[in-house]
Design an enzyme around this catalytic site. Sequence first.
Site, PDB file in Angstrom:
ATOM      1  CD  GLU A  47      -2.909  -1.287   2.249  1.00 34.64           C
ATOM      2  OE1 GLU A  47      -2.754  -0.577   3.264  1.00 34.64           O
ATOM      3  OE2 GLU A  47      -3.876  -2.058   2.078  1.00 34.64           O
ATOM      4  CD  GLU A  58      -4.765 -10.893  -5.971  1.00 39.12           C
ATOM      5  OE1 GLU A  58      -4.168  -9.931  -5.453  1.00 39.12           O
ATOM      6  OE2 GLU A  58      -5.936 -11.188  -5.698  1.00 39.12           O
ATOM      7  CB  CYS A  88      -9.543  -6.163  -7.249  1.00 42.80           C
ATOM      8  SG  CYS A  88      -8.071  -5.618  -8.141  1.00 42.80           S
ATOM      9  CB  CYS A  91      -5.993  -8.543  -9.834  1.00 41.56           C
ATOM     10  SG  CYS A  91      -4.928  -7.608  -8.724  1.00 41.56           S
TER      11      CYS A  91
HETATM   12  N1  THU Z   1      -5.958  -6.603  -2.183  1.00 44.86           N
HETATM   13  C1  THU Z   1      -5.114  -7.523  -2.741  1.00 44.86           C
HETATM   14  O1  THU Z   1      -3.896  -7.446  -2.597  1.00 44.86           O
HETATM   15  N2  THU Z   1      -5.662  -8.535  -3.454  1.00 44.86           N
HETATM   16  C2  THU Z   1      -6.990  -8.785  -3.566  1.00 44.86           C
HETATM   17  O2  THU Z   1      -7.384  -9.768  -4.175  1.00 44.86           O
HETATM   18  C3  THU Z   1      -7.955  -7.860  -2.960  1.00 44.86           C
HETATM   19  C4  THU Z   1      -7.378  -6.632  -2.369  1.00 44.86           C
HETATM   20  C5  THU Z   1      -5.382  -5.560  -1.335  1.00 44.86           C
HETATM   21  C6  THU Z   1      -5.367  -4.170  -1.865  1.00 44.86           C
HETATM   22  C7  THU Z   1      -5.314  -3.362  -0.583  1.00 44.86           C
HETATM   23  O3  THU Z   1      -3.976  -3.276  -0.137  1.00 44.86           O
HETATM   24  C8  THU Z   1      -6.078  -4.202   0.424  1.00 44.86           C
HETATM   25  O4  THU Z   1      -6.098  -5.515  -0.124  1.00 44.86           O
HETATM   26  C9  THU Z   1      -7.487  -3.731   0.694  1.00 44.86           C
HETATM   27  O5  THU Z   1      -8.182  -3.530  -0.465  1.00 44.86           O
END
Ligand code: THU
Length: 129
Positions: A47, A58, A88, A91
């Site tokens: 983040e 991913e 998401c 991704c």
């Molecule tokens: N996130 C992922 O890394 N992969 C997913 O499949 C869903 C969301 C992360 C993005 C962000 O850092 C946190 O999860 C909350 O959305």
Amino acid sequence: MKAIAEKELYEKAAETMTLAYAPFSKFQVGAALLAKDGRVFTGVNVENSSFGGTICAERTAFVKAISEGCKEFTAIAIASSGGKAWPCGICRQFMQEFCSDDFQIITGDDADSLVVSTMKEMLPEGFKL
Ligand code: THU
């Protein structure tokens, strides 16, 4: 699945999840991407204070693989601190660039309750140039 079992791949994702940098959402995600040649690339969500700069676990795994010259994949396992996590929309589009319809997406609340889907199920009628 081939060289490595679904459960083993998921366990690698769960293990790597603890390396996530998620101070804002506190939602840790780990991914383990299995390449056709048997290599496994892991990734975590990273983040950023400028939220749009965040990258999902991913995509981290895919970017690591592609930048190592690997572009053919069999499956990805996803583990999160919040239980079962589906990729998401960004991704799904990102993976579709490199994956065939039968590429497998493995997720679950834990290694004993895995759900396996395909790229085609995750993104039917996906966009490709
Ligand atoms: N996130 C992922 O890394 N992969 C997913 O499949 C869903 C969301 C992360 C993005 C962000 O850092 C946190 O999860 C909350 O959305």
